[in-house]
Design an enzyme around this catalytic site. Structure first.
Site, short mmCIF file in Angstrom:
data_model
loop_
_atom_site.label_atom_id
_atom_site.label_comp_id
_atom_site.label_asym_id
_atom_site.label_seq_id
_atom_site.Cartn_x
_atom_site.Cartn_y
_atom_site.Cartn_z
N HIS A 73 5.22 -6.02 7.49
CA HIS A 73 6.37 -6.88 8.16
C HIS A 73 6.77 -7.64 6.58
O HIS A 73 6.25 -7.83 5.71
CB HIS A 73 5.97 -7.77 8.87
CG HIS A 73 4.69 -8.98 8.52
ND1 HIS A 73 4.88 -9.85 7.69
CD2 HIS A 73 3.31 -8.65 8.77
CE1 HIS A 73 3.72 -10.35 7.52
NE2 HIS A 73 2.89 -9.75 7.98
N GLU A 185 -2.53 -7.26 13.89
CA GLU A 185 -3.23 -7.99 12.74
C GLU A 185 -4.58 -8.21 13.26
O GLU A 185 -4.88 -8.19 14.64
CB GLU A 185 -2.52 -9.11 12.19
CG GLU A 185 -3.20 -9.77 11.26
CD GLU A 185 -3.47 -8.74 9.80
OE1 GLU A 185 -4.29 -7.94 9.91
OE2 GLU A 185 -2.88 -8.89 8.80
#
Length: 330
Positions: A73, A185
């Site tokens: 990201h 994550e």
């Protein structure tokens, strides 16, 4: 056994960089260390041309390969605050961190790159971790153009989603988007890694498919238990194996630094050190790397699209190598 190869595109050729990046097979635990892959080609020595094939080269059927485009990201507000003070990652104010203005600039740069190099037209599926910063990145890079009223298809992202200050993004003329929790994550402790409810996400990203999410609320994130690095790597290996259940061959995956680092570190353990460093080094914000997946354990079930069976001729037209085998048997 699934393999990951780093790839570099030169004209129409995809060059394998990793000579052996094998994960555990389906018959063993996913925590088993990577094994060195053996070449399917014998060593070739040709004195007339000086050509010598490396023992690390290999050939695999095309229908047992996939190309994945891994993206971390773009810059999130947690990245900025964590750079100033690592303790900031514990701040509730960073819950489900969104992109910064610089992060959106990074998204625009990567979007321009994937369109200019032709990658935007090749990707058949976009998979995103269901967190705000990854979905903003995925939609911004691989989504359609700005959304306008009167278009029959719903937008991929509504206007100002997650305090973005950005216009709505159309779902027209772009691949399908799928949210997958397995590529999230590190789970736990850090509020920036806790997701919102799927119900809320659906209002922000109407055209992303959230059907694989088993729970509306985030039941994976725990406030006092941080997921171990080994557990992240194991989760990543399961995610890679799951990709073989998909029929798409060109897949973009937008995920996170920790997930990508620990997953690729596990897969690249048996690579040459130079390749291992290239494959598993930490991703920069909004960095894209292309990798080749090779299915060595029959995980994939799809058939070859381009193959043509042909026919071995009989009689005098029998290939010489087959004739030699028959002669030796007699």
């Amino acid at each position: 056994m699934t393999m990951i190869y780093g790839t570099t595109t030169t004209s129409s050729r995809i060059i394998s960089l990793c000579t052996a990046a094998a994960a555990g097979s389906s018959s063993s635990s996913s925590s088993v260390p990577c094994r060195r892959a053996k070449s399917l080609l014998p060593t070739l020595r040709c004195s007339s041309s000086g050509m010598e094939a490396s023992a690390g080269t290999a050939i695999y059927p095309l229908h047992r390969c996939k190309t994945i485009y891994l993206v971390r990201h773009a810059q999130g507000i947690h990245n900025v605050e964590g750079e100033k003070d690592p303790n900031a990652y514990m701040s509730p104010a960073l819950f489900d961190a969104h992109l910064t203005p610089l992060g959106w600039n990074q998204v625009d740069g990567l979007r321009e790159h994937v369109k200019k190099c032709g990658l935007a037209k090749k990707i058949e599926l976009v998979i995103s971790s269901p967190l705000l910063r990854t979905m903003q990145t995925a939609v911004g890079v691989f989504g359609g153009e700005n959304y306008t009223d009167g278009v029959s298809a719903p937008p991929l992202m509504v206007q100002n989603a997650g305090h973005s200050g950005r216009p709505a993004v159309s779902s027209l003329n772009c691949p399908p988007f799928l949210a997958v929790e397995t590529c999230r994550e590190h789970l736990g402790v850090h509020p920036c890694d806790k997701r919102r409810s799927i119900t809320e996400y659906r209002t922000l990203f109407p055209s992303i498919d959230f059907s694989l999410a088993k729970n509306d609320e985030d039941v994976l994130w725990e406030p006092d238990v941080r997921e171990a690095n080994e557990a992240v790597a194991t989760r990543g290996m399961k995610f890679i194996d799951w990709l073989w259940t998909r029929e798409e061959k060109e897949i973009a995956i937008v995920s996170h630094s920790g997930f990508l680092f620990h997953t690729l570190s596990m897969y690249s353990k048996e690579c040459h050190p130079t390749i291992q460093q290239e494959v598993s080094k930490h991703f920069a914000n909004c960095e894209l790397r292309s990798m080749m997946l090779v299915d060595r354990s029959m995980l994939g079930s799809d058939s070859a699209t381009w193959n043509y069976p042909g026919k071995i001729p009989a009689g005098l037209d029998l290939p010489s190598d087959v004739s030699d085998k028959k002669l030796h048997k007699n």
